[in-house]
Design an enzyme around this catalytic site. Structure first.
Site, PDB file in Angstrom:
ATOM      1  N   SER A  30       0.816  -1.213   0.000  1.00 35.73           N
ATOM      2  CA  SER A  30       0.000   0.000   0.000  1.00 35.73           C
ATOM      3  C   SER A  30       0.851   1.265   0.000  1.00 35.73           C
ATOM      4  O   SER A  30       1.977   1.272   0.511  1.00 35.73           O
ATOM      5  CB  SER A  30      -0.880   0.032   1.261  1.00 35.73           C
ATOM      6  N   HIS A  50      -7.270   0.190   6.253  1.00 40.18           N
ATOM      7  CA  HIS A  50      -6.880  -1.205   6.488  1.00 40.18           C
ATOM      8  C   HIS A  50      -6.909  -1.557   7.969  1.00 40.18           C
ATOM      9  O   HIS A  50      -7.330  -2.651   8.338  1.00 40.18           O
ATOM     10  CB  HIS A  50      -5.502  -1.483   5.880  1.00 40.18           C
TER      11      HIS A  50
END
Lengths: 458, 458, 458, 458
Positions: free
Chosen positions: D303, D380
Site C-alpha cells: 500500500s 486497512h
C-alpha cells in the site's frame, strides 16, 4: 426462440430464392417437382453451392413428410444411386496396382467413399441438421432387420457420427433441479434402467444434495442429453436399489459422503448407436466428484445382470450343463415358484445357491464370441472396473426378478487399477474380481475367453 | 478457468495412472521412454482404450516440445508408418475385383483409409485437442513447400477438418466492444485486409452503432474466431476505404442505414486452410442484418483487387499484350512515377485509363485454369455476387497502391439474383457485371473460362 | 452450487472467527450465548463492522430456528427496542422548531428513522439475505391480524422493499419449457387465478408457440419469480377461460396471432405485499410482444370478477338495494338453484340479467372508499385499461361459479388511450367502458367515486 | 443490444403516448413545454403513474441536455421545491408531542422525508435509470464546493445509494483477459493507485496465471465495475511495487503461490462516494482465493502512504515538532536534494531515518479527529488488518516519491485476528503492528486516539 426465428428468416430468404431458380417451388409453378434423387444430385453438384443450405433444408423437410415405405425407398436410393463411382474406383485400383504410393492409396480411398457420405455432410448445413440426421439414422436402424442390405448406408452414418460426436466435442453438464424442463423431461423419458415415473420422482433423483446426475451434450444439440448417469452419494456401498431410491431414506450432507454409487447409466439417442460415450462419462464424473468432494474415496456401480435369468434357465434345462452341477441345480428348485421372493423359506434356501450361480455366470459364462456373457459386465470390466460384490435380492422389481432373479452387482472403479484391470480383461480375458466374489465360484475356469473389446454399455 | 482446472485434475488422475502402467513416466523410472511412434500405436490399439485421453494428451504434450525438424520427422512418421495397411488393402482389392458389391466397396474404403486418420480422431480426445490439432496442421502447412510428400498427411487433416468444421457446427456471433478482450485481440491480429493498428482503431470498428463485425466460432474453440467480416452501415455505397475508416466520419443511426458495406473479410486459422466459411458467413450476416434493420436494402462489398497491379505490369511489359491496346498503354505511362497519386495531373490523366484497365482485368483476365484472374473476384462472383462498381483511388494506402494502383471494387449481393449469378459464373463462366462496369470494357470477350469453383476468399 | 459453496466457505472462515471473538460459539464454550437483542445491537454497533456478514448470517440462522411465538417475540423486540432514539428525536424536533432549515429536516428525518431499518439493511449483508428477509416479512404479515401493533415494523420492511424492488432493478424474463424446473415449479405453486394441476398442464401453458408466460425477477433472487402473467396468442378476443385452456384447442402459429389475451396474473411473494409490479409487467409485456410479433394489434385481459357474487347476494338480500330493481331481482331467481349452469332453461333465462347485473357492478358499485368495488377492475382501470366486454359463463369452474356466477371480463389495453383512461379513472372516478358494456347498464351513475390509486392486482 | 432496442421500443411506444397526452411533445405542438419542475411534480403525482417510465425517461433526457449552471439550478430546485412538506411535518410534530407512539414516529419519519427522495426512486423507473442517477450525483458532487447548501440534496442520493448498493446486492466477478473490453477499459481508466498506461500493461495485470483482479458489480450496471482490487500471487511478501509490476519478472504457477499481495484497490464510481465496498471486497477475495488455492496462507497488501511526505514536511518545518527529535531531523536533511533517490550515499543515509519516521507516522500521527493520520492506514486498520512491514523505496515512481518519499507499507490480513485487531483499533485506538514495525518507533505513544470508524479506502 430468437435463434429459431433467425434461421427461419434466413431460410425464408435464401430458400425461396433458391427454390424459384431451381423450380423447387412446393406449390404451383409449371416445372415438375424435382425428385429427392435429383435434389441430392444438386446438393452434391458444385453448381448448387450457393443454395446448399436451402437444398439441405428442403431435402430434410421432404424427408420428414415421407411415410415409412417412402423413407425406406429413400435409403435404398442412397444405397444404389449414391455409392462410390465405380469407373473412378476401377481406375483408382488400376493406378494403385500399377505403381502403389501414398497418392494412389489416397485416390483409392477417395474413390471408394460412397457419395452419400458427402450428402450426409451437406445435409448438416441445414439449420438443426445434425439433430435431424440423428433422427434419420434412428429410422434407418428400425429398417435394418427387414432390409439388411441397408447396413452399408448405416455404416456411412455411423462413420460420420463417430467423428462428429467424438468425445473431444462433447460437454459434460450436471443435471439438477435447476436444469431446463425440456432437458429434464428427456431424463424421464430415456431412463432405461430404473424407470422414473413422474416429476416428483425425478426431483428425488436430481435435487437432494446427496444425489447427482451428469450428462454429455453436443454443443449443437443443447436440449438433447446423449447419455447420462445417476449417482448416489453414500457412506457405504449400496447393496439394493431400494437403498438408493427409497423415498424415506435418510439424506446425508454431500461433504460427509465417502462413496459414490453409479446406479443407472442410460443412452438417450438410439440414432447414435455404436458411438461409445459411457466409458468417458464414468471416468469424467469420477474425476469431477473427486475434485468437488475430496472425501469421496470409493466409486462403485450398482448394476443389473440382465442376462442372468435366461442363462440360468438354459443351464437348468440343459441335459449336461457346463457350469451347474447337480447339487446346485437341486438347490435352485424353489425358483420354480414364481412368488419365491415372498416366501421366507425359499429366500433363505436360495440365497447361497443364487449367489454362487451369479458368481459363476459373471466369472465364467461366455457368449459365442468367447466374451463375458453378461453385457453389463462386459461394459464395466472392459472399462477397467473390478467385479466387487454380488447382491442377493438387490432389485425386487418385476423386471429385476424376471431378468436376474433379483440379483445385482457392484463394479468398483479404482483409478489406480483401471488400466491394469482393463489390460487383464481385454488382453488376457481375465475377469478381475474381489476375493469375496472369487470364493463364491472357486472351481477352475471352464472356458478361456479371447481378447476382445466390449460392445455396449447397459 | 474452472474448465481448465477440471481437465487438469482429471488428467492428473488418469494420466498418472496410465503413465505408471504404460511406463510413460516422463522423469525417472527404469523403463525406457516410449517413442512417439510407440505411443501412436498404443493410441490406436484396442488395448489402450482405458487411457485414450491420457495417451492423447501425452502425445500432444510431446509434440509441443519438439523443434521444427523433429516435428517434420513426426509428420514423416505419420506418412510412412501410419498409412493404410497394405496387405489388408490388397486383400480388399482382390475381394472387390472377384465380386464387387456395396460391401466390398465399404471394405475397400475402410482398408484404404490411412491409419493416421484414426490417430487424428483420437488425439481429439485430449482436452483442447481440436485447437491443438489445428495448430499442428498449421505447422504441417509450413513444412509442405520443402516436403511436398507430406501433402498426403495434410489431406487427412483437411478431410477431417472439413467434416468437423462443417457449417452446421459453427455459431455466428457479433463481435463488438462488449466482446471478451482475448477474442478482440485476435481480430486485431488476424485482420488481413485493412490493418488494425491498435485498440483505439479496433474500437472505432466495432463500437459505433453504424459499424458491425461478425465471426464464426466453433463451440469447442470459444476464444478463436474462424473467420470474420467487418461491416459499415451507410446511406450509400462506399467508394473508398477512407469513407469507411476515417476517424472523423459522420456517424449515423443504425435505423437510418440503407446500405451494408462489407469492407473486410479475414480468415483467422491458417490451420483450417481449404475449409470454406466465407460464402456462408456473408449470406448469414446479410440475413441477420435484414432481420434487425428492415430498412437495409443494399448489401455490397468494398473489396481489393490484389492481382491487378501485377497483371497490369505484365500487360504493359508484354510485347503483344492480349488485353491492352497501344492507346491504353500510352495513357498508363504516368504510373511509372511512383508518386503519381499525389500529382493532380497524373491522377486526372490516369483515372479513365485505370478504370478501363481494371474493368478489363476483372471481366476478361483469366488465370491458367481459365478462371477469373483476380482471387477476390473469383470468391465473390462464385458466391453469386455481381461486379457492381470500380472505384478509382479507393485505397490510397501503400499496399493498396502497390497491389492495385489504389483501385477498389464493389460486389453487390442481391439475394434474388445470387443463385442465377452463381450459375452463370460457375456453369458458363460469365462474369455478371453492372451495365456501368460493362461499358468500361466493351470489347468482345478475349477468352472463355470453363466451369470452376472459387478457391479462396480475400 | 458453486456460489453456495463459495459463500459457505467464506462464512465458515469469517463466521467462525467472528464467533470465537464474540463468544457466539453455538455449542460449548463458557460464555453465555448472547441474545438476539444483543446480536442486533452488535450488528448496529460500529464495533461489529468487521464481522457484519457473520453477525447477519448468525441472526438469520437463529431466526429460522425460532418457533412461531418466538418469531413474534423477535418482532416485538424490533418494535420496542429498535425504534427511533427518543431523546435524539426530541432534540431534533427542538432544533427544527428553533430554526427550521433543510438541515434540521434532514436531522429530523434521520432521528425519526427506526433503528430497525438499519438492522434490516445490515441483515441483507448475509449471503442470500434478501430472500430470507422476504420470507421474514411473510411471517410478520401472518402475525399482523393478531398483533396489529407490529404494523409499524411491517412498515419498515415495506419501505425498504419498495426501494429494493424498484422496477428499475427488476428483469423481465420469458418463462417457457426451457426454463429451469425450480422456477417452473414455482409457477405451478403460485398460480392464483386458474390452478395448474400438474407438469403436463404447465407444459400446455408455456410450451406451445401460441402461449407465453413472462415473469419479473430480482437479480439476487434468480430462482424466485416475483409476479408472472400468462398470455394466449389468438385471432380473437377470448370470451371464456376454456377457450384458452382447453387441451384440444387448435393451436395457431405465433405469426398469425392478432390478439394477446392476458388470462392470468399472479403475485408470487406474499412477503412483497404492497410492492406493485403488475402495472409495469403488463405494459412491458405488451411492448415486448409488439416488437416480436408486429401483427399483434389487440391486447386484452380475460379477468375474473372476484367480488361479483358476494355483491349480488347483498343486493338481492337487501330490503332496498341501490343498484338492483325489482324486475331484475326477479329475473335472477334461478340463481338459487346451485346447479343452474347445467340447466339450459335457467342459463337462457339468466344470461341477460346476469350480464346487466355484472355491468352495473363494474360500472357503479363502489367500496366504502368510493372506488370501483371489484379489486380486479380497480387494478386494470387504474392502469389505464378500458372495460371492454362482459362474458357470460366465461368460467364454469367451481370457483368461477362461486365467486362470480361464471362471469368474466375483458379489459382492453390500448396504448394510445392508457394515459387518458388512467386520468379519467384516477382523477375523475370515471370507469371507461366500451359502448356495448355501457348499453348494458344505461342508468345514471348512482355514486361518484373520488380520486384514488388502485391497491392491488388480481 | 437486444435489451437496448427492446427498451427503445417500449419507450417509443409508451413515451410517445405519454408525451402526447401530457403535451410533452419535444418539437412542435401548441402547448408550452412543461418545465422540469412541472415534470417532477407530475412524476410524484398519483396521476402520472401510467406514464411513470415515460416521465422518468423524459426528465433524465432533459437533464443530460442541460449545461452546468442549468444542472445546478435543477439541484437547487430539488432543494427548494422538493423538500419535506412543511405543514405536514408540523402537524406530525404536533401529533407526536401530543401523544408519542410508534405510529407518530412513523408519521414523523414519513413527513420529514424530502419529496426528492421519491423523485430519485421514480427516476430509477427509466431504462438504465440507476446508471444515470449515479452520474447525476457525480455532477452534484462537483457542484458542492461552490454550493455547500446542496449537501442536503446529496444526502438524499447518498441515503438511497447506500440502500441500493448494499453489499447484499453486489456480485463479485473476476476480471481477466476474457472479460469484455468495455469493462476492461474502465479498469484502465479507474486505476487510481498505479496507473495502467495501455492495453499491453493491462494484459500483464490480468492475464498471467499469477495475477488476479476482482471487481464488485451491481446487476443492473453490468458494464460498470464499482470497485476493483489487483492481486499478485507470489512466494513472499512483495516489498516494492516493481517486484509486482516489472515486465520481466519471473512468472510462477498459481498452485505454487503462498502469498497474495493486494497491490491496488480503486473505487470506480465517484457518484457512489461514501458507499463503502472495500472492506467487503478484500474479505471476499481472501475467501475466494483460499478456496481456489488452498496453499495460499498469507494475505497482505502493498500500500501507499499518501500523507507521509506532507506530514514529514510539516514536522521538519515545525519549530517544535511533536514526533520528530532533532537527531532524526538532521538525518533527514538529504531529502532536500530532489534527486536523492539516485544518489547512493543519500539513499544509504536516509534509509534508517525514513523507516523510523514512517513508523512514527503510521503508529502515532493523528488527524484532528484523533484518528490515524494516514487515510490508507485508517482503512486497512479499521478493516482489522495489522501493520506488518515498512518498505524503503518501495515505490520509485514520481508520485510515490512525491507523496511518500517512496515508502510503501504491507498490511497483513490474518482472518484469525481481524476481529480482534478491528476492535483494538476502533474501540481503543490501538494501531496493531508487527514487532518489527514497533521496534522502529519505540517511544511512548504521543497521543491517544478515540474510537472511530474509518472514512475511506485508498
Amino acid at each position: 426462440m430468437s435463434g429459431a426465428s433467425f434461421f427461419g428468416d434466413m431460410l425464408q430468404t435464401i430458400t425461396e430464392r433458391g427454390r424459384q431458380l431451381l423450380a423447387l417451388a412446393p406449390f404451383g409453378g409449371d416445372a415438375p417437382r424435382p425428385s429427392l434423387e435429383q435434389l441430392c444430385e444438386r446438393l452434391l453438384g458444385g453448381n448448387g453451392e450457393a443454395s446448399g443450405m436451402a437444398l439441405a433444408s428442403l431435402i430434410l423437410e421432404r424427408w420428414r413428410s415421407l411415410d415409412g415405405p417412402e423413407q425406406a425407398a429413400f435409403m435404398t436410393m442412397l444405397l444404389e444411386r449414391f455409392g462410390a463411382d465405380e469407373s473412378r474406383l476401377d481406375a483408382a485400383i488400376d493406378a494403385h496396382r500399377a505403381k502403389p504410393s501414398a497418392d494412389t492409396v489416397r485416390a483409392l480411398h477417395a474413390a471408394a467413399e460412397p457419395r452419400r457420405q458427402e450428402i450426409i455432410r451437406r445435409l448438416n448445413l441445414a439449420p438443426e441438421g445434425v439433430g435431424q440426421l440423428v433422427r434419420m439414422r434412428e429410422a434407418l436402424l428400425r429398417m435394418l432387420p427387414e432390409r439388411p442390405e441397408l447396413a452399408a448406408v448405416d455404416a456411412d452414418f455411423a462413420h460420420l457420427f463417430g467423428s462428429w460426436f467424438n468425445r473431444g466435442f462433447l460437454v459434460l453438464k450436471p443435471v439438477d433441479w435447476a436444469t431446463p424442463a425440456n432437458v429434464l423431461e428427456k431424463i424421464i423419458r430415456y431412463e432405461a434402467v430404473h424407470e422414473i415415473k413422474d416429476w416428483d420422482e425425478l426431483r428425488r433423483r436430481v435435487q437432494p444434495v446427496d444425489r447427482r446426475c451428469f450428462a454429455f451434450f453436443h454443443p449443437r444439440l443443447p436440449d438433447e442429453p446423449l447419455i447420462f448417469v445417476e449417482v448416489a452419494l453414500t457412506t457405504s456401498i449400496a447393496a439394493t436399489i431400494s437403498d438408493v431410491l427409497d423415498e424415506d431414506r435418510a439424506q446425508i450432507r454431500a461433504e460427509d459422503a465417502t462413496t459414490a454409487v453409479f446406479y443407472s447409466i442410460s443412452n438417450c439417442q438410439e440414432g447414435l448407436r455404436g458411438v461409445s460415450f459411457g466409458n468417458f462419462l464414468i471416468k469424467q464424473v469420477v474425476a469431477d466428484l473427486r475434485r468437488d468432494l475430496p472425501k469421496l474415496s470409493t466409486f462403485v456401480t450398482l448394476s443389473p445382470m440382465p442376462g442372468f435369468a435366461a442363462w440360468l434357465a438354459r443351464q437348468r434345462a440343459a441335459e449336461r450343463p457346463d457350469l451347474l452341477d447337480p447339487a446346485e441345480r437341486a438347490q435352485l428348485a424353489p425358483l420354480d415358484d414364481p412368488a419365491w421372493d415372498r416366501n421366507p423359506d425359499a429366500v433363505e434356501e436360495l440365497q447361497p445357491a443364487l449367489c454362487r450361480a451369479a458368481a459363476t455366470y459373471l466369472l465364467r459364462a461366455r457368449n459365442p464370441a468367447g466374451l463375458a456373457a453378461d453385457p453389463v459386465a462386459r461394459f464395466h470390466l472392459g472399462n477397467g472396473a473390478r467385479l466387487e460384490r454380488i447382491n442377493f435380492l438387490g432389485d425386487r422389481s418385476p423386471r429385476g426378478l424376471r431378468q436376474a432373479h433379483g440379483m445385482m452387482v457392484n463394479y468398483l472403479y479404482d483409478l489406480s487399477d483401471i488400466e491394469k484391470n482393463h489390460e487383464a480383461f481385454i488382453g488376457r480375458g481375465e475377469v478381475i474380481a474381489s476375493p469375496a466374489v472369487q470364493r463364491l465360484a472357486p472351481t477352475t475356469r471352464a472356458s478361456q475367453p479371447r481378447s476382445v473389446r466390449p460392445e455396449h454399455a447397459a
